[in-house]
Write an enzyme that holds these catalytic residues in place. Structure first.
Site, mmCIF file in Angstrom:
data_model
loop_
_atom_site.group_PDB
_atom_site.id
_atom_site.type_symbol
_atom_site.label_atom_id
_atom_site.label_comp_id
_atom_site.label_asym_id
_atom_site.label_seq_id
_atom_site.Cartn_x
_atom_site.Cartn_y
_atom_site.Cartn_z
ATOM 1 N N THR A 105 -4.235 -32.957 -37.775
ATOM 2 C CA THR A 105 -3.043 -33.640 -37.233
ATOM 3 C C THR A 105 -3.369 -34.821 -36.316
ATOM 4 O OG1 THR A 105 -2.803 -32.218 -35.280
ATOM 5 C CG2 THR A 105 -1.729 -31.475 -37.311
ATOM 6 N N ILE A 112 -9.740 -26.956 -26.311
ATOM 7 C CA ILE A 112 -10.348 -25.817 -27.003
ATOM 8 C C ILE A 112 -11.778 -25.542 -26.521
ATOM 9 C CG2 ILE A 112 -11.366 -27.013 -29.006
ATOM 10 C CD1 ILE A 112 -10.022 -24.726 -30.728
ATOM 11 N N GLY A 115 -12.137 -37.235 -31.688
ATOM 12 C CA GLY A 115 -11.199 -36.126 -31.500
ATOM 13 C C GLY A 115 -11.862 -34.850 -31.026
ATOM 14 N N VAL A 116 -11.388 -33.742 -31.551
ATOM 15 C CA VAL A 116 -11.891 -32.432 -31.121
ATOM 16 C C VAL A 116 -13.352 -32.251 -31.542
ATOM 17 C CG1 VAL A 116 -11.010 -31.126 -33.125
ATOM 18 C CG2 VAL A 116 -11.244 -29.991 -30.926
ATOM 19 N N ASP A 117 -13.730 -32.836 -32.660
ATOM 20 C CA ASP A 117 -15.111 -32.776 -33.144
ATOM 21 C C ASP A 117 -16.060 -33.404 -32.109
ATOM 22 O OD1 ASP A 117 -17.214 -32.410 -34.910
ATOM 23 O OD2 ASP A 117 -16.617 -34.020 -36.297
ATOM 24 N N VAL A 164 -6.717 -37.774 -36.349
ATOM 25 C CA VAL A 164 -7.242 -38.872 -37.173
ATOM 26 C C VAL A 164 -6.800 -38.741 -38.637
ATOM 27 C CG1 VAL A 164 -9.404 -39.896 -38.041
ATOM 28 C CG2 VAL A 164 -9.244 -39.170 -35.661
HETATM 29 N N1 AR6 Z 1 -9.116 -29.449 -27.754
HETATM 30 C C1 AR6 Z 1 -8.142 -29.107 -28.635
HETATM 31 N N2 AR6 Z 1 -7.563 -29.984 -29.472
HETATM 32 C C2 AR6 Z 1 -7.983 -31.267 -29.411
HETATM 33 C C3 AR6 Z 1 -8.994 -31.722 -28.538
HETATM 34 C C4 AR6 Z 1 -9.582 -30.736 -27.679
HETATM 35 N N3 AR6 Z 1 -10.544 -31.037 -26.816
HETATM 36 N N4 AR6 Z 1 -9.170 -33.050 -28.743
HETATM 37 C C5 AR6 Z 1 -8.284 -33.430 -29.692
HETATM 38 N N5 AR6 Z 1 -7.558 -32.360 -30.096
HETATM 39 P P1 AR6 Z 1 -8.654 -34.682 -34.707
HETATM 40 P P2 AR6 Z 1 -8.448 -34.296 -37.624
HETATM 41 C C6 AR6 Z 1 -6.486 -32.261 -31.097
HETATM 42 O O1 AR6 Z 1 -8.447 -36.153 -34.831
HETATM 43 O O2 AR6 Z 1 -7.095 -34.898 -37.635
HETATM 44 C C7 AR6 Z 1 -12.881 -36.512 -36.233
HETATM 45 O O3 AR6 Z 1 -13.409 -37.803 -36.011
HETATM 46 C C8 AR6 Z 1 -5.701 -33.494 -31.446
HETATM 47 O O4 AR6 Z 1 -4.653 -33.719 -30.491
HETATM 48 O O5 AR6 Z 1 -9.669 -34.183 -33.768
HETATM 49 O O6 AR6 Z 1 -8.682 -33.024 -38.378
HETATM 50 C C9 AR6 Z 1 -13.682 -35.719 -37.252
HETATM 51 O O7 AR6 Z 1 -15.057 -36.038 -37.215
HETATM 52 C C10 AR6 Z 1 -5.144 -33.135 -32.806
HETATM 53 O O8 AR6 Z 1 -3.905 -32.438 -32.664
HETATM 54 O O9 AR6 Z 1 -9.028 -34.008 -36.145
HETATM 55 C C11 AR6 Z 1 -13.065 -36.131 -38.543
HETATM 56 O O10 AR6 Z 1 -13.614 -37.330 -39.045
HETATM 57 C C12 AR6 Z 1 -6.161 -32.156 -33.382
HETATM 58 O O11 AR6 Z 1 -7.071 -31.880 -32.323
HETATM 59 C C13 AR6 Z 1 -11.603 -36.346 -38.191
HETATM 60 O O12 AR6 Z 1 -11.591 -36.670 -36.796
HETATM 61 C C14 AR6 Z 1 -6.932 -32.694 -34.558
HETATM 62 O O13 AR6 Z 1 -7.236 -34.049 -34.349
HETATM 63 C C15 AR6 Z 1 -10.783 -35.109 -38.386
HETATM 64 O O14 AR6 Z 1 -9.441 -35.404 -38.152
#
Ligand code: AR6
Length: 183
Positions: free
Chosen positions: A122, A11, A32-34, A124
């Site tokens: 989806t 993203i 993750g994405v954050d 963490v």
């Molecule tokens: N681009 C698009 N999607 C992504 C990317 C990227 N670069 N990286 C990961 N994903 P998550 P949550 C997808 O864990 O479940 C964080 O630590 C990944 O495959 O990022 O909402 C925050 O600070 C997955 O499908 O977010 C919070 O503490 C999706 O992004 C916690 O994680 C969401 O995975 C939030 O957990």
């Protein structure tokens, strides 16, 4: 014509008005994405998150706030907080729907035309992917029918599993209001 586009990838390279971040209530970044958004967006994104924290103490689950996108190719980042999946009995569905609606409302209020979503909760936060995709898609399609400004929504799936689920679900959408692209 309004459109929803399915994309597999990262993203942080999306050239849209706003990308949505799956943040946590602290707004201070994480994995993750954050993590990817803060790493690539740089310190300006974190600075504005800290200003929001100073004003309102963070962001509640299901709510959304907006900052600059710093060094990212988009103009803004909308930070929303999805629910952590527990057992389905803790308003997880409603809270995930709120995260999508409040992000879309913020985009609409700011007169933005294009917005990209990751698959909120989806990773963490362990929300089941099928259910999360249904909520994301139905909420977005419903919202877009009446949107004045939001014309283009991208669902950016990082992992293949989510991409396949979205492709299947988007193929079943039957509406003349929104064009489905990339499936
Ligand atoms: N681009 C698009 N999607 C992504 C990317 C990227 N670069 N990286 C990961 N994903 P998550 P949550 C997808 O864990 O479940 C964080 O630590 C990944 O495959 O990022 O909402 C925050 O600070 C997955 O499908 O977010 C919070 O503490 C999706 O992004 C916690 O994680 C969401 O995975 C939030 O957990």
């Amino acid at each position: 014509m309004k459109s929803i586009r399915l994309i597999q990838g990262d993203i942080t390279i999306q050239k849209v008005d706003a990308i949505v971040n799956a943040a946590n209530t602290s707004l201070l970044g994480g994995g993750g994405v954050d993590g990817a958004i803060h790493r690539k967006g740089g310190s300006e994104v974190l600075d504005e998150c800290q200003q929001i924290r100073a004003q309102q103490g963070g962001c509640a689950v299901g709510e959304a706030v907006m900052t600059t996108a710093g060094l990212l190719p988009s103009h803004y980042v909308i930070h929303t907080v999805g629910p952590t999946w527990q057992d389905g009995q803790h308003e997880e569905n409603q809270l995930l729907q709120n995260a999508y609606i409040n992000s879309l409302k913020l985009a609409e209020q700011k007169h933005l035309q294009s917005i990209a979503f990751p698959n909120i909760s989806t990773g963490v936060y362990r929300f089941p992917k099928f259910e999360a995709a249904d909520i994301a898609i139905t909420t977005t399609v419903d919202f877009m029918k009446n949107a004045q400004h939001v014309q283009e929504v991208h669902f950016v799936c990082f992992d293949v599993e989510n991409f396949k689920i979205y492709r299947q679900r988007l193929a079943q959408i039957d509406t003349s209001d929104v064009q489905i692209l990339g499936i």
